[in-house]
Design a protein around this motif. Sequence first.
Motif, mmCIF file in Angstrom:
data_model
loop_
_atom_site.group_PDB
_atom_site.id
_atom_site.type_symbol
_atom_site.label_atom_id
_atom_site.label_comp_id
_atom_site.label_asym_id
_atom_site.label_seq_id
_atom_site.Cartn_x
_atom_site.Cartn_y
_atom_site.Cartn_z
ATOM 1 N N GLY A 183 0.789 -1.226 0.000
ATOM 2 C CA GLY A 183 0.000 0.000 0.000
ATOM 3 C C GLY A 183 0.816 1.267 0.000
ATOM 4 N N ASP A 184 1.948 1.266 0.718
ATOM 5 C CA ASP A 184 2.759 2.480 0.793
ATOM 6 C C ASP A 184 3.502 2.760 -0.510
ATOM 7 O OD1 ASP A 184 4.357 0.255 1.041
ATOM 8 O OD2 ASP A 184 5.799 1.252 2.372
ATOM 9 N N ARG A 185 3.501 1.799 -1.452
ATOM 10 C CA ARG A 185 4.207 2.006 -2.734
ATOM 11 C C ARG A 185 3.357 2.750 -3.759
ATOM 12 N NH1 ARG A 185 8.090 -1.609 -4.124
ATOM 13 N NH2 ARG A 185 8.378 -0.091 -5.824
ATOM 14 N N ARG A 186 2.034 2.797 -3.563
ATOM 15 C CA ARG A 186 1.109 3.519 -4.460
ATOM 16 C C ARG A 186 1.252 3.036 -5.911
ATOM 17 N NH1 ARG A 186 4.034 6.991 -1.933
ATOM 18 N NH2 ARG A 186 4.870 7.902 -3.864
ATOM 19 N N LEU A 187 1.280 1.737 -6.092
ATOM 20 C CA LEU A 187 1.434 1.146 -7.424
ATOM 21 C C LEU A 187 0.065 0.916 -8.053
ATOM 22 C CD1 LEU A 187 4.099 -1.507 -6.408
ATOM 23 C CD2 LEU A 187 4.530 0.590 -7.703
ATOM 24 N N SER A 188 0.030 0.985 -9.390
ATOM 25 C CA SER A 188 -1.219 0.715 -10.107
ATOM 26 C C SER A 188 -1.029 -0.495 -11.020
ATOM 27 C CB SER A 188 -1.666 1.928 -10.928
ATOM 28 O OG SER A 188 -0.672 2.291 -11.880
ATOM 29 N N LEU A 189 -2.133 -1.202 -11.266
ATOM 30 C CA LEU A 189 -2.089 -2.428 -12.051
ATOM 31 C C LEU A 189 -3.189 -2.369 -13.102
ATOM 32 C CD1 LEU A 189 -0.803 -5.322 -12.268
ATOM 33 C CD2 LEU A 189 -2.646 -6.092 -10.749
ATOM 34 N N PRO A 190 -2.845 -2.034 -14.364
ATOM 35 C CA PRO A 190 -3.859 -1.958 -15.419
ATOM 36 C C PRO A 190 -4.523 -3.312 -15.672
ATOM 37 C CG PRO A 190 -1.787 -0.949 -16.107
ATOM 38 C CD PRO A 190 -1.503 -1.693 -14.851
ATOM 39 N N ALA A 193 -2.482 -5.973 -17.585
ATOM 40 C CA ALA A 193 -1.435 -6.571 -16.752
ATOM 41 C C ALA A 193 -2.050 -7.518 -15.721
ATOM 42 C CB ALA A 193 -0.637 -5.474 -16.053
ATOM 43 N N LEU A 194 -3.214 -7.150 -15.183
ATOM 44 C CA LEU A 194 -3.896 -8.018 -14.235
ATOM 45 C C LEU A 194 -4.281 -9.341 -14.896
ATOM 46 C CD1 LEU A 194 -5.243 -8.604 -11.520
ATOM 47 C CD2 LEU A 194 -7.283 -7.392 -12.362
ATOM 48 N N ALA A 195 -4.735 -9.252 -16.139
ATOM 49 C CA ALA A 195 -5.111 -10.483 -16.853
ATOM 50 C C ALA A 195 -3.907 -11.406 -17.012
ATOM 51 C CB ALA A 195 -5.700 -10.126 -18.218
ATOM 52 N N GLY A 223 4.540 4.017 -9.461
ATOM 53 C CA GLY A 223 4.619 3.601 -10.850
ATOM 54 C C GLY A 223 3.496 2.658 -11.258
ATOM 55 N N VAL A 224 3.610 2.198 -12.516
ATOM 56 C CA VAL A 224 2.603 1.317 -13.107
ATOM 57 C C VAL A 224 3.221 -0.057 -13.340
ATOM 58 C CG1 VAL A 224 1.092 0.935 -15.098
ATOM 59 C CG2 VAL A 224 1.467 3.264 -14.242
ATOM 60 N N LEU A 225 2.544 -1.076 -12.864
ATOM 61 C CA LEU A 225 2.959 -2.456 -13.130
ATOM 62 C C LEU A 225 2.279 -2.882 -14.435
ATOM 63 C CD1 LEU A 225 2.521 -3.954 -9.523
ATOM 64 C CD2 LEU A 225 4.554 -2.888 -10.529
ATOM 65 N N ASP A 226 2.917 -2.589 -15.554
ATOM 66 C CA ASP A 226 2.251 -2.796 -16.837
ATOM 67 C C ASP A 226 2.485 -4.203 -17.383
ATOM 68 O OD1 ASP A 226 4.864 -2.758 -17.842
ATOM 69 O OD2 ASP A 226 4.728 -0.658 -18.458
ATOM 70 N N ALA A 227 1.783 -4.500 -18.479
ATOM 71 C CA ALA A 227 1.848 -5.838 -19.087
ATOM 72 C C ALA A 227 3.253 -6.161 -19.565
ATOM 73 C CB ALA A 227 0.853 -5.925 -20.245
ATOM 74 N N GLU A 228 3.965 -5.174 -20.068
ATOM 75 C CA GLU A 228 5.323 -5.410 -20.554
ATOM 76 C C GLU A 228 6.239 -5.874 -19.431
ATOM 77 O OE1 GLU A 228 8.928 -2.995 -22.878
ATOM 78 O OE2 GLU A 228 6.967 -2.050 -22.546
ATOM 79 N N LEU A 229 6.042 -5.309 -18.246
ATOM 80 C CA LEU A 229 6.850 -5.708 -17.098
ATOM 81 C C LEU A 229 6.590 -7.175 -16.736
ATOM 82 C CD1 LEU A 229 8.726 -5.153 -14.719
ATOM 83 C CD2 LEU A 229 6.775 -4.160 -13.490
ATOM 84 N N PHE A 230 5.315 -7.570 -16.722
ATOM 85 C CA PHE A 230 4.995 -8.964 -16.398
ATOM 86 C C PHE A 230 5.474 -9.925 -17.473
ATOM 87 C CE2 PHE A 230 1.968 -7.014 -13.406
ATOM 88 C CZ PHE A 230 2.255 -7.772 -12.279
#
Length: 442
Positions: A183-190, A193-195, A223-230
């Motif tokens: 929670g303290d990292r404030r990350l988002s997961l589109p 990427a969730l799929a 930051g954003v945990l995007d599909a490319e990262l996964f």
Amino acid sequence: MDLFSTAPVGQPLAARMRPASLDEYAGQQHLLARGKPLREALEQGALHSMIFWGPPGVGKTTLARLLAQVSDAHFETLSAVLSGVKEIRHAVEVAKQQAAQYRRRTILFVDEVHRFNKSQQDAFLPYVEDGTLIFIGATTENPSFELNNALLSRARVYVLKSLDDEALGGLAQRALTSAKGLGDRRLSLPDDALALLLAAADGDGRRLLNLLENAADLAEDGGVLDAELFQSLLGDQRRRFDKGGEAFYDQISALHKSVRGSNPDGALYWFARMIDGGCDALYIARRVVRMASEDIGNADPRALSLCLDAWDVQERLGSPEGELAIAQAIVYLACAPKSNAVYMGYKAALADVRQNGSREVPLHLRNAPTKLMKNLGYGDEYRYAHDEPEAYAAGEDYFPEELEPRRYYEPVPRGLELKIRDKLQHLADLDRSSPRQRRPRS
């Protein structure tokens, strides 16, 4: 350590995200939804010994810990990989002390209990029997094969399922927003990427949290945990098989229809596609058993036994030996003579039962173990087939009085059913010529 206390520095995300209550527990609603027997028993403190059977990462250990918390029981844990009879005896002594000093019950949780041999499993029995311990075992293997009957008879088996996308998605969301998570990292997961994350987790909550933590380690705060990262994290490990989507059902349908169509090559192709894509071989083994009864039936009764043997090999040996045994069964089914006579007969009989309700068993077919039953006519006029010519009571009626006799099973002129067909025709001729015929079949 208290579940609400601060987690140790460096503790993995999966450990930090262990739920503090049943309401936070992900999945297994078939067991833990409000109103379900296990949930009611737990909330009332009516604990009993049990076995949790399910794949990795579905919360077997977590659930055991929660049970101890909900019931205010002392929690002892053993790993069957590292422990033996000595450790079991120590746990028993701790349980006796808890009962004597604090009047507190003890839950003994044994992870990977299938790894205990028979003598080690037997060591639990007296203490489970007398209530010294509430035994909870966790296993990924079929308890019917891996646990002895004495232990199984004293514990109830609960089947834990792979986590579905809803449960996994909720777990990911809590991990991203919880103070004890990320929670303290404030990350988002589109969504895309969730799929990818859900597909890669493959029903395993621990795997999902580990992948999410690995991705978070590579991202900046906010930051954003995007599909490319996964995709970069997953590489070749990502499944190429949509086990919950249309492709899954299309491919199992193609496998079934190839078997029914007597095409072993097409059947092998679709089997290989599903295995290569990551389908659970045990699921296919179960479907292959269904094919044996539905499409081969009594045209070749050996088919069912061969399929059950293949299922057994998969459960006992795993990959690749089990998959080869399933492939053998699939080829046998494809090449075997085909009959759906049993399948169609069963459906017709079931339709009659549902339409006609609960008809009484005729008196001549009832058992008469007591004098009263005999006086009431139970078993009167029953004809013992072995005392009749050809061991057949020609003209006998085996249907309820209100239901006209009928024929559900119509053997096909193929395989063994060709002989069965001739036999049934001969018996029908005997019925028609018998002076003792009760009613003709419709």
